[in-house]
Design an enzyme around this catalytic site. Structure first.
Site, PDB file in Angstrom:
ATOM      1  N   GLY A   1      48.324  -4.277  53.339  1.00  0.00           N
ATOM      2  CA  GLY A   1      47.961  -5.641  53.711  1.00  0.00           C
ATOM      3  C   GLY A   1      47.751  -5.930  55.187  1.00  0.00           C
ATOM      4  O   GLY A   1      47.561  -7.082  55.558  1.00  0.00           O
TER       5      GLY A   1
ATOM      6  N   CYS B   1      40.576   5.620  58.355  1.00  0.00           N
ATOM      7  CA  CYS B   1      41.380   6.185  59.453  1.00  0.00           C
ATOM      8  C   CYS B   1      41.193   7.699  59.447  1.00  0.00           C
ATOM      9  O   CYS B   1      42.143   8.455  59.583  1.00  0.00           O
ATOM     10  CB  CYS B   1      42.840   5.764  59.355  1.00  0.00           C
ATOM     11  SG  CYS B   1      43.630   6.228  57.815  1.00  0.00           S
TER      12      CYS B   1
ATOM     13  N   CYS C   1      40.419  -2.722  49.145  1.00  0.00           N
ATOM     14  CA  CYS C   1      41.507  -1.722  49.114  1.00  0.00           C
ATOM     15  C   CYS C   1      42.541  -2.225  50.100  1.00  0.00           C
ATOM     16  O   CYS C   1      42.601  -1.782  51.242  1.00  0.00           O
ATOM     17  CB  CYS C   1      40.970  -0.357  49.532  1.00  0.00           C
ATOM     18  SG  CYS C   1      39.821   0.337  48.335  1.00  0.00           S
ATOM     19  N   ALA C   2      43.355  -3.166  49.674  1.00  0.00           N
ATOM     20  CA  ALA C   2      44.021  -4.057  50.624  1.00  0.00           C
ATOM     21  C   ALA C   2      45.435  -3.665  51.000  1.00  0.00           C
ATOM     22  O   ALA C   2      45.917  -4.062  52.061  1.00  0.00           O
ATOM     23  CB  ALA C   2      44.040  -5.474  50.053  1.00  0.00           C
TER      24      ALA C   2
END
Ligand SMILES: C[S@@+](CC[C@H](N)C(=O)[O-])C[C@H]1O[C@@H](n2cnc3c(N)ncnc32)[C@H](O)[C@@H]1O
Length: 440
Positions: free
Chosen positions: A264, A381, A260-261
């Site tokens: 980036g 997060c 889940c980039a």
């Protein structure tokens, strides 16, 4: 009617706040087009402050308004309420000069061709100026007003962490976040960069021990104007997120999946730690992936990007196992409320169900792609135990070939099989880390 600049900035703020609060749009989405309409940098800074602080203090200021007046009149209730909230933010939080605030805010109603509202805004803001000491006492009895967070979230934090920690998390959520930068190895040594910046009057401090490439800006200023930005020597990334690169022992040629980039940040940090890894970066959101492509080009990183659902490997996996997988999972983002205060009002308890289901699906789908002995890093997060500790505990219970690895103290508080960083600690965002090893 064209408005004076002081009035225009308040009009844009009130209309932006309606978009965020009543139309579910994010602060970051509504801001750029409005900023572009203000030629003066001070007006742009004021607009940004008005929108961010109005969102941050929405719970407090709605409770104040309920004491100061009956429901705003008319069919345009949302817009009038937003204007009053913008007014209170200027007086109560930004502490701007009262006379200018009251007149410029009230004048917005005239631009909207609602002259009847001018007097109302005047009267409400002047009443706050006269009575705020007394009004404050009553706010203490109302939790949503006191913490300016939704009730469900206050309760969830208490349940997960107990009353003291929950209050610390809520208080941290109400403070603005600093800007953290990640320094590219190409930029040279961090101490040299800091010394050069100091000579140019740019105040920044190094990250703590264990964060060799992190530095924190002190004071305001746009990172895009810093020396080295154009050259791709710097990227904005909270130090909590930067820690991910140091959790994998990366080797040249190692096959790594960032599932889940986008946009980036972690992929770039991995490549800066070891440029010769073979990195496949996926995201299912094409717009975010486009931002990632631009960001990686600025930093000079080469990476294979693919728009795909990481939870459906049959559609994109070539069958070659990965030595490491980073699953920076979609989550409630409750650890970054200080950066994006609109999040706390947009999230619903029902979103949590869907997010937890998506996280479990991704964990289950990606695990078979990991080589024996390989590592999967699960990060969020979030500060909610359901998405973090409980999610990983449930996964370990489902997978006898998975074990949690011990993580260093510097990553935060031990929390089940992982570590939890609370927002504001070491000036970082709230974050959860777990490292899982495949035993067989
Ligand atoms: C927390 S963000 C990733 C942040 C990123 N790792 C970074 O460091 O910049 C989560 C990302 O997961 C993506 N996502 C959510 N569900 C997905 C799925 N099933 N497959 C691939 N990407 C997904 C979202 O589009 C979002 O970009």
């Amino acid at each position: 009617m064209s408005a004076a600049p002081g009035v225009e900035v308040r009009r844009l703020a009130a209309e932006g706040l309606v978009e965020v609060v009543h139309r579910g749009r994010s602060l970051r989405a509504v801001l750029p087009a409005r900023l572009a309409r203000l030629p003066d940098a001070r007006d742009r800074a004021l607009l940004e402050a008005l929108l961010f602080e109005s969102c941050r203090w929405l719970g407090r200021h709605r409770a104040l308004l309920a004491q100061l007046m009956d429901r705003p009149p008319g069919s345009d209730r949302a817009r009038v309420e937003a204007l009053l909230l913008i007014g209170l933010t200027q007086l109560d939080i930004l502490q701007l000069p009262p006379h200018a605030v009251v007149s410029a805010t009230a004048e917005v109603a005239r631009v909207w061709r609602q002259p009847g509202i001018v007097g109302l805004v005047n009267a409400v803001l002047r009443r706050w100026l006269r009575e705020h000491g007394r009004l404050e006492d009553r706010l203490r009895e109302d939790e949503v007003a006191r913490w300016s967070h939704p009730r469900w979230l206050i309760e969830a934090l208490r349940q997960d962490w107990g009353p003291c920690r929950a209050e610390a998390i809520l208080a941290a959520g109400n403070r603005a976040a600093p800007t953290w930068l990640r320094l590219h190895p190409r930029a040279g040594s961090r101490d040299e960069v800091l010394a050069q910046w100091a000579a140019q009057g740019i105040a920044a401090v190094p990250g703590p021990e264990g964060w060799p490439r992190a530095l924190r800006l002190e004071g305001a200023g746009s990172p895009e104007r810093l020396p080295g930005w154009e050259e791709g020597w710097l990227a904005v990334q909270d130090a909590a997120a930067q820690a991910v690169a140091g959790m994998l022992t990366l080797q040249p040629g190692m096959r790594v999946l960032d599932a889940c980039a986008a946009p980036g940040g972690k992929a770039a940090a991995l490549l800066e730690a070891e440029p010769a890894i073979e990195l496949l970066a996926l995201d299912r959101d094409p717009d975010r992936l486009a931002r990632m492509r631009a960001g990686m080009a600025r930093l000079g990183h080469r990476v294979q990007l693919r728009c795909a659902d990481a939870g459906d490997p049959a559609a994109w996996w070539d069958g070659r196992p990965f030595a490491a997988i980073v699953l920076d999972a979609p989550c409630s983002a409750t650890g970054v409320i200080r950066r994006q205060p609109d999040i706390k009002w947009h999230r619903r308890p029902s979103d949590l169900e869907a997010l937890c289901a998506a996280q479990a699906r991704l964990l289950d789908a990606l695990w078979p792609l990991l080589a024996p002995g390989g590592r999967l890093l699960y990060t969020t997060c979030s500060v909610l135990a359901r998405e973090n500790r409980a999610q990983v505990e449930a996964f370990l219970a489902r997978r006898p070939d998975a074990e949690a690895l011990a993580l260093p103290d510097r990553l935060g508080h031990a929390s089940g099989p992982g570590r939890q960083r609370f927002p504001g600690e070491l000036e970082m965002d709230g974050f959860f880390y777990a490292a899982l090893r495949k035993t067989g």
